[in-house]
Write an enzyme that holds these catalytic residues in place. Structure first.
Site, PDB file in Angstrom:
ATOM      1  N   LYS A  22       0.822  -1.215   0.000  1.00  0.00           N
ATOM      2  CA  LYS A  22       0.000   0.000   0.000  1.00  0.00           C
ATOM      3  C   LYS A  22       0.851   1.258   0.000  1.00  0.00           C
ATOM      4  O   LYS A  22       0.631   2.168  -0.802  1.00  0.00           O
ATOM      5  CB  LYS A  22      -0.915   0.014   1.230  1.00  0.00           C
ATOM      6  CG  LYS A  22      -1.599   1.348   1.473  1.00  0.00           C
ATOM      7  CD  LYS A  22      -2.433   1.348   2.737  1.00  0.00           C
ATOM      8  CE  LYS A  22      -1.745   1.801   3.971  1.00  0.00           C
ATOM      9  NZ  LYS A  22      -1.664   3.259   4.188  1.00  0.00           N
ATOM     10  N   ASN A  23       1.810   1.322   0.915  1.00  0.00           N
ATOM     11  CA  ASN A  23       2.519   2.589   1.087  1.00  0.00           C
ATOM     12  C   ASN A  23       3.509   2.879  -0.035  1.00  0.00           C
ATOM     13  O   ASN A  23       3.937   4.027  -0.198  1.00  0.00           O
ATOM     14  CB  ASN A  23       3.173   2.658   2.468  1.00  0.00           C
ATOM     15  CG  ASN A  23       2.121   2.830   3.556  1.00  0.00           C
ATOM     16  OD1 ASN A  23       0.978   3.196   3.260  1.00  0.00           O
ATOM     17  ND2 ASN A  23       2.481   2.563   4.800  1.00  0.00           N
ATOM     18  N   ARG A  93      -4.215  10.457   3.668  1.00  0.00           N
ATOM     19  CA  ARG A  93      -2.900  11.008   3.955  1.00  0.00           C
ATOM     20  C   ARG A  93      -2.043  11.075   2.684  1.00  0.00           C
ATOM     21  O   ARG A  93      -1.306  12.033   2.453  1.00  0.00           O
ATOM     22  CB  ARG A  93      -2.219  10.091   4.973  1.00  0.00           C
ATOM     23  CG  ARG A  93      -0.821  10.514   5.356  1.00  0.00           C
ATOM     24  CD  ARG A  93      -0.843  11.760   6.173  1.00  0.00           C
ATOM     25  NE  ARG A  93       0.489  12.307   6.401  1.00  0.00           N
ATOM     26  CZ  ARG A  93       0.707  13.472   6.978  1.00  0.00           C
ATOM     27  NH1 ARG A  93      -0.289  14.212   7.382  1.00  0.00           N
ATOM     28  NH2 ARG A  93       1.921  13.916   7.142  1.00  0.00           N
ATOM     29  N   CYS A 117      -5.910   8.209   8.402  1.00  0.00           N
ATOM     30  CA  CYS A 117      -6.195   7.657   9.727  1.00  0.00           C
ATOM     31  C   CYS A 117      -5.803   8.668  10.791  1.00  0.00           C
ATOM     32  O   CYS A 117      -4.775   9.339  10.676  1.00  0.00           O
ATOM     33  CB  CYS A 117      -5.400   6.366   9.947  1.00  0.00           C
ATOM     34  SG  CYS A 117      -6.074   4.943   9.087  1.00  0.00           S
ATOM     35  N   ARG A 122      -0.304  15.114  12.518  1.00  0.00           N
ATOM     36  CA  ARG A 122       0.513  14.662  11.385  1.00  0.00           C
ATOM     37  C   ARG A 122       0.904  15.892  10.560  1.00  0.00           C
ATOM     38  O   ARG A 122       0.371  16.126   9.471  1.00  0.00           O
ATOM     39  CB  ARG A 122      -0.251  13.620  10.553  1.00  0.00           C
ATOM     40  CG  ARG A 122      -0.578  12.371  11.351  1.00  0.00           C
ATOM     41  CD  ARG A 122      -1.297  11.307  10.559  1.00  0.00           C
ATOM     42  NE  ARG A 122      -0.415  10.560   9.681  1.00  0.00           N
ATOM     43  CZ  ARG A 122      -0.794   9.513   8.963  1.00  0.00           C
ATOM     44  NH1 ARG A 122      -2.042   9.088   9.012  1.00  0.00           N
ATOM     45  NH2 ARG A 122       0.057   8.891   8.178  1.00  0.00           N
ATOM     46  N   PRO A 123       1.854  16.686  11.064  1.00  0.00           N
ATOM     47  CA  PRO A 123       2.223  17.913  10.349  1.00  0.00           C
ATOM     48  C   PRO A 123       2.934  17.601   9.024  1.00  0.00           C
ATOM     49  O   PRO A 123       3.401  16.477   8.815  1.00  0.00           O
ATOM     50  CB  PRO A 123       3.186  18.609  11.313  1.00  0.00           C
ATOM     51  CG  PRO A 123       3.682  17.559  12.230  1.00  0.00           C
ATOM     52  CD  PRO A 123       2.652  16.484  12.286  1.00  0.00           C
ATOM     53  N   ILE A 124       3.030  18.624   8.145  1.00  0.00           N
ATOM     54  CA  ILE A 124       3.760  18.429   6.877  1.00  0.00           C
ATOM     55  C   ILE A 124       4.879  19.462   6.740  1.00  0.00           C
ATOM     56  O   ILE A 124       5.304  19.784   5.630  1.00  0.00           O
ATOM     57  CB  ILE A 124       2.816  18.462   5.642  1.00  0.00           C
ATOM     58  CG1 ILE A 124       2.058  19.789   5.565  1.00  0.00           C
ATOM     59  CG2 ILE A 124       1.867  17.282   5.629  1.00  0.00           C
ATOM     60  CD1 ILE A 124       1.494  20.053   4.169  1.00  0.00           C
ATOM     61  N   ASP A 125       5.368  19.974   7.889  1.00  0.00           N
ATOM     62  CA  ASP A 125       6.416  21.003   7.835  1.00  0.00           C
ATOM     63  C   ASP A 125       7.662  20.528   7.090  1.00  0.00           C
ATOM     64  O   ASP A 125       8.312  21.298   6.382  1.00  0.00           O
ATOM     65  CB  ASP A 125       6.778  21.458   9.254  1.00  0.00           C
ATOM     66  CG  ASP A 125       7.203  20.291  10.132  1.00  0.00           C
ATOM     67  OD1 ASP A 125       6.388  19.370  10.322  1.00  0.00           O
ATOM     68  OD2 ASP A 125       8.347  20.282  10.604  1.00  0.00           O
ATOM     69  N   GLN A 126       8.017  19.249   7.236  1.00  0.00           N
ATOM     70  CA  GLN A 126       9.231  18.753   6.562  1.00  0.00           C
ATOM     71  C   GLN A 126       9.027  18.661   5.048  1.00  0.00           C
ATOM     72  O   GLN A 126       9.951  18.873   4.270  1.00  0.00           O
ATOM     73  CB  GLN A 126       9.654  17.395   7.133  1.00  0.00           C
ATOM     74  CG  GLN A 126       9.982  17.430   8.616  1.00  0.00           C
ATOM     75  CD  GLN A 126      11.135  18.388   8.937  1.00  0.00           C
ATOM     76  OE1 GLN A 126      12.209  18.309   8.338  1.00  0.00           O
ATOM     77  NE2 GLN A 126      10.897  19.298   9.866  1.00  0.00           N
ATOM     78  N   ASP A 305       3.673   0.556  12.118  1.00  0.00           N
ATOM     79  CA  ASP A 305       2.487  -0.033  11.470  1.00  0.00           C
ATOM     80  C   ASP A 305       2.224  -1.470  11.913  1.00  0.00           C
ATOM     81  O   ASP A 305       1.210  -2.066  11.533  1.00  0.00           O
ATOM     82  CB  ASP A 305       2.639   0.008   9.939  1.00  0.00           C
ATOM     83  CG  ASP A 305       2.619   1.432   9.401  1.00  0.00           C
ATOM     84  OD1 ASP A 305       2.228   2.341  10.148  1.00  0.00           O
ATOM     85  OD2 ASP A 305       3.013   1.628   8.238  1.00  0.00           O
ATOM     86  N   ILE A 327       6.130   7.278  17.588  1.00  0.00           N
ATOM     87  CA  ILE A 327       6.209   7.863  16.240  1.00  0.00           C
ATOM     88  C   ILE A 327       4.961   8.727  15.988  1.00  0.00           C
ATOM     89  O   ILE A 327       5.064   9.850  15.518  1.00  0.00           O
ATOM     90  CB  ILE A 327       6.410   6.751  15.187  1.00  0.00           C
ATOM     91  CG1 ILE A 327       7.811   6.158  15.416  1.00  0.00           C
ATOM     92  CG2 ILE A 327       6.249   7.308  13.763  1.00  0.00           C
ATOM     93  CD1 ILE A 327       8.289   5.135  14.475  1.00  0.00           C
ATOM     94  N   ARG A 397      -8.932  -0.108   3.705  1.00  0.00           N
ATOM     95  CA  ARG A 397      -8.015   0.864   3.087  1.00  0.00           C
ATOM     96  C   ARG A 397      -6.704   0.206   2.721  1.00  0.00           C
ATOM     97  O   ARG A 397      -6.009   0.650   1.822  1.00  0.00           O
ATOM     98  CB  ARG A 397      -7.687   1.991   4.079  1.00  0.00           C
ATOM     99  CG  ARG A 397      -8.830   2.870   4.439  1.00  0.00           C
ATOM    100  CD  ARG A 397      -8.372   3.892   5.445  1.00  0.00           C
ATOM    101  NE  ARG A 397      -7.677   4.931   4.692  1.00  0.00           N
ATOM    102  CZ  ARG A 397      -7.803   6.219   4.917  1.00  0.00           C
ATOM    103  NH1 ARG A 397      -8.566   6.633   5.894  1.00  0.00           N
ATOM    104  NH2 ARG A 397      -7.174   7.089   4.183  1.00  0.00           N
TER     105      ARG A 397
END
Ligand code: EPU
Length: 430
Positions: A22-23, A93, A117, A122-126, A305, A327, A397
């Site tokens: 999936k990922n 996501r 999920c 779950r920031p996206i600063d990076q 996971d 995490i 999912r």
């Protein structure tokens, strides 16, 4: 609303084949957008997250044709607008990968802040740091991220924390940038490597994926390709744990044992029998399950996971285990559900403390997210009596045909409509 109804207590036995990862797939589907020709993806898992990613692509103007169950042809040339429809982006996501891919292709992207999920913040600063390093301006307005750059220029991207998503997005945005990009403190997960391999198979020049440092020479053109996605290491790990929890004996095929090393090591410490082959692993019962302490880490550490699944197995182990997972901040929502099933498990800060019990017992529970849902399926398979799991759309999912695969291993699991189930329940009572 559909539910799983499981009559547990039967050891899983037989052979199961693992689907595409999936990922890796969610990122690779978005990455097809960078290609200047059509692409064929094989071993593409039939899961709702992928169906949804493909819908996003076609809603944007790509031609998406299913060639067979796990093979899809994507022609991204019809996409002219670098924007993901707002409502679609907020549902998962992985929609964040459209930021990097659209920026790489159009030097512009408009994508709503990703959903997915609920595992806590779950920031996206990076991700944004990477895009900025390459020369893109960004701002967030009304929940939507806007990126634009006159040109993308290769540069040094140093991540403050290890992030799978930001590493992949940096590769997507820089694959066609002018010049040379170096990504430091990169994530090393197998799906990061698979995305790099996919981009390279189209003519990109990416070296070092799978190590801390990824080096990318930007190219102008990416050609069409037929690419097969790697097997899903977490799906495989989930069947490994399900087999162990039911004291079964299962050959799990279409795996890359190297990707499973941290899971295999943890299960061996618990006392599970494992035999490794070139592209398969056999899980079998070796007697008593033992307590262990374990902490999740980025790859090659034990994956977050797999935390809910392995904690579920440890509820049946002898002694007290501590499983630490920092995490994400909210990955223990299965704990209360397991307690309904008789598990002795409590959350203590960033860890769960588990005292093993002899048996779990069936109960009515709800899947709080994808992996937590998979953990409850494992609990239901191992438990005495009937377990009903609601909100199974989370599980779907990420697990292709989970109830069919489990039935193939002898499990008594069915998917039923909520109202149909209550009907058959009353029929049984009558
Ligand atoms: N983080 C930041 N800033 C960022 C990005 C991440 O602070 O810009 C933090 C996160 O909040 C988290 C940590 O960094 O604390 C790691 O997050 P990462 O970015 O690695 O996770 P992700 O890319 O959002 C992917 C998987 C997850 C998996 C994690 C960790 C996909 C689509 N999702 O998420 O998979 O748990 O990596 O391995 O690839 C799942 O499959 O069930 C799942 C949740």
């Amino acid at each position: 609303m559909e539910k799983f109804v499981i009559h547990g207590g039967k050891p899983l036995k037989g052979v199961v084949t693992i689907s595409g990862a999936k990922n890796a797939a969610v990122a690779i589907v978005a990455a097809t957008l960078l290609c200047d020709e059509p692409v064929v993806l094989e071993n593409c898992p039939q899961i709702s997250d992928i169906t949804f990613c493909l819908k996003i692509l076609s809603s944007m103007g790509a031609e998406v044709v299913s060639l067979n169950n796990n093979k899809v042809r994507i022609d991204p040339r019809g996409i002219i607008n670098p924007k993901v429809p707002y409502d679609m982006a907020t549902k998962m996501r992985a929609s964040s990968y459209f930021l990097g891919a659209l920026l790489g292709r159009f030097h512009e992207a408009h994508v709503a802040l990703p959903g997915g999920c609920d595992l806590g913040d779950r920031p996206i600063d990076q991700h944004l740091k990477a895009f900025t390093s390459l020369g893109a301006d960004n701002y967030v307005e009304a929940g939507e991220v806007h990126l634009s750059a006159d040109m993308l220029v290769g540069s040094l991207i140093y991540f403050d924390i290890i992030s799978v998503g930001a590493t992949i997005n940096a590769m997507l945005a820089s694959a066609k940038a002018d010049g040379y990009t170096v990504i430091e403190n990169a994530a090393k997960e197998p799906h990061v490597v698979d995305v790099a391999n996919f981009l390279n198979s189209m003519g990109a020049n990416i070296m070092g994926a799978g190590t801390d440092t990824i080096k990318i020479h930007g190219v102008k053109y990416l050609h069409g390709v037929e690419y097969s996605i790697i097997p899903d290491q977490i799906e495989a790990g989930t069947y490994m744990v399900a087999t162990a929890a039911t004291r079964g004996d299962v050959l799990i095929k279409n795996v890359i044992p190297k990707h499973l090393e941290s899971i295999t090591a943890a299960l061996r410490r618990i006392g599970v029998g494992i035999e490794e082959f070139d592209e398969a692993v056999r899980i079998y019962d070796k007697g008593e399950l033992n307590k262990i302490n374990i902490k999740t880490m980025p790859h090659p550490g034990f994956p977050t996971d797999m935390q809910p699944q392995v904690s579920t197995l440890l509820t049946l182990a002898h002694g007290a285990s501590v499983v630490t997972d920092d995490i994400f901040t909210n990955r223990f929502r299965y704990v209360n559900e397991l307690r309904r099933m008789g598990a002795d498990i409590v959350v203590n800060g960033k860890a769960v403390i588990i005292n093993g019990v002899d048996r779990l017992k069936g109960a009515i529970v709800m899947a709080p997210d994808l992996r937590a849902g998979a953990a409850l399926v494992i609990a239901g398979l191992a438990a005495d009596g009937e377990t009903t799991i609601g909100d199974i759309h989370y599980i779907e999912r990420g697990y292709e045909g989970i109830e069919k695969k489990l039935r193939g291993l002898g499990a008594d699991i069915v998917k039923v409509e909520e109202n149909k189930y209550s009907q058959s329940g009353s029929e049984r009572n009558a």
